[in-house]
Design a protein around this motif. Structure first.
Motif, short mmCIF file in Angstrom:
data_model
loop_
_atom_site.label_atom_id
_atom_site.label_comp_id
_atom_site.label_asym_id
_atom_site.label_seq_id
_atom_site.Cartn_x
_atom_site.Cartn_y
_atom_site.Cartn_z
N ILE A 147 0.83 -1.21 0.00
CA ILE A 147 0.00 0.00 0.00
C ILE A 147 0.86 1.25 0.00
O ILE A 147 0.64 2.20 -0.76
N GLY A 150 2.34 2.49 -3.19
CA GLY A 150 1.42 2.91 -4.23
C GLY A 150 0.63 1.79 -4.88
O GLY A 150 -0.03 2.02 -5.90
N GLY A 151 0.66 0.58 -4.32
CA GLY A 151 -0.08 -0.53 -4.91
C GLY A 151 -1.57 -0.43 -4.67
O GLY A 151 -2.03 0.26 -3.76
N SER A 152 -2.34 -1.11 -5.49
CA SER A 152 -3.80 -1.13 -5.33
C SER A 152 -4.17 -1.99 -4.13
O SER A 152 -3.37 -2.80 -3.64
N THR A 186 -8.41 -1.01 -8.83
CA THR A 186 -8.05 0.35 -9.24
C THR A 186 -7.93 1.31 -8.05
O THR A 186 -7.38 2.40 -8.21
N HIS A 187 -8.42 0.91 -6.90
CA HIS A 187 -8.42 1.82 -5.74
C HIS A 187 -7.08 1.75 -5.01
O HIS A 187 -6.60 0.67 -4.68
N ARG A 188 -6.53 2.91 -4.76
CA ARG A 188 -5.28 3.03 -4.00
C ARG A 188 -5.53 3.86 -2.75
O ARG A 188 -6.14 4.91 -2.82
N HIS A 190 -3.05 5.01 -0.86
CA HIS A 190 -1.92 5.91 -0.61
C HIS A 190 -1.27 6.29 -1.94
O HIS A 190 -0.81 5.43 -2.68
N ASN A 191 -1.27 7.59 -2.23
CA ASN A 191 -0.55 8.09 -3.39
C ASN A 191 0.85 8.50 -2.96
O ASN A 191 1.02 9.24 -2.00
#
Length: 232
Positions: A147, A150-152, A186-188, A190-191
Motif C-alpha cells: 500500500i 502505491g499498490g492497489s 483500481t483503488h489506492r 496511498h498516493n
C-alpha cells in the motif's frame, strides 16, 4: 505513541539525473509531519474509547489486532477485562459521516467480522481459520508495504494472502470483502508523495556546485499537512 523527533533534512533522488539532493525541512513542515504521524498511530484502546476515537480522527484504515472467533473480536475494557465485540457492534461504531475506506481484522476466524462491517465500509479483510501471530504479522507487513509503495488494494491483499497461505501450508487464508461499487483493482489508499522541481531560468546543463532557481511542487501530500505559506 508520541512522535518526538523529525529530522531536519530529507534526501530525494532526481528522476532525470538519479542524483541525491538534500532538502532542509523547516520547523512548520516538521511540526506538520509530527502531527500526521501522531494521528496515524494509536496505542491499544479500551472498547469504551473506540467509538469516540473513530468519530474524531476519521481514519482511512482501521486495523484491529487481537483474538477473533465465531464472528466476534476479543477486546478489553478500561479495567483490562476481556470483552467480546460482535460484527454488529463494530458496524455501529463505524457508522458515522465519513467511515474508513478499509477495515483490516488481523485476527483468527475473522471472515464473518469482515462480512458484517462491509455493509458500512467499502472493503474489509479477514481470515478463514486460526492463524499464528507470526503469520498474521508477516501478512499485515506485506500488505501495508505494498500500500505504501502505491499498490492497489487488490495487489496488496493478494500479497498478504499468499504470505498467510504459505506459512500455514494452505490450511488458512484471508478474504477481501467489498461493497459492490468498490473496485480494489483500481483503488489506492496511498498516493506516493513526490516533489517536482522545474527550473525558473532557461534550461542549462547540470553542474555540481552551481546554484539553480527552481519552482517546487509537491504531489500526493494532503493539503492539511502543507504549511499555509506554501499555498497559493
Amino acid at each position: 505513541m508520541v512522535i518526538q523527533q523529525v529530522l531536519p533534512r530529507a534526501q530525494v533522488v532526481q528522476r532525470k539525473t538519479q542524483r541525491p539532493v538534500q532538502f532542509k525541512l523547516t520547523e512548520p513542515t516538521r511540526s506538520a509531519v509530527r502531527v500526521w504521524l501522531g494521528k496515524a498511530y494509536r496505542d491499544a484502546l479500551p472498547v469504551e474509547q473506540l467509538p469516540l476515537e473513530l468519530l474524531i480522527n476519521k481514519p482511512d484504515i482501521v486495523h484491529f489486532s487481537g483474538h477473533g472467533d465465531s464472528g466476534q473480536l476479543l477486546l478489553a475494557n478500561e479495567r483490562g477485562d476481556p470483552v467480546m465485540v460482535t460484527g454488529a457492534m463494530l458496524r455501529t461504531f463505524l457508522k458515522y459521516e465519513r467511515p474508513p475506506k478499509l477495515v483490516y481484522f488481523n485476527a483468527c476466524n475473522s471472515k464473518e467480522l469482515a462480512e458484517a462491517v462491509v455493509e458500512i465500509v467499502p472493503a474489509a479483510i479477514g481470515t478463514t481459520a486460526l492463524v499464528t501471530n507470526g503469520a498474521a504479522r508477516a501478512s499485515a507487513v506485506a500488505f501495508y508495504n505494498r500500500i505504501l509503495h502505491g499498490g492497489s488494494v487488490q495487489d496488496a491483499f493478494e500479497v498478504g494472502q499468499c504470505i498467510i497461505e504459505a506459512l500455514h501450508d494452505n490450511s488458512a487464508s484471508s478474504v477481501l470483502e467489498k461493497a459492490s461499487a468498490f473496485d480494489p483493482r483500481t483503488h489506492r489508499l496511498h498516493n506516493l508523495p513526490r516533489i517536482v522541481a522545474r527550473s525558473v531560468s532557461p534550461a542549462t546543463p547540470f553542474h555540481e556546485g552551481w546554484v539553480y532557481h527552481c519552482r517546487m511542487l509537491s504531489c500526493g501530500v494532503p493539503i492539511e499537512y502543507i504549511p499555509s505559506r506554501f499555498l497559493y
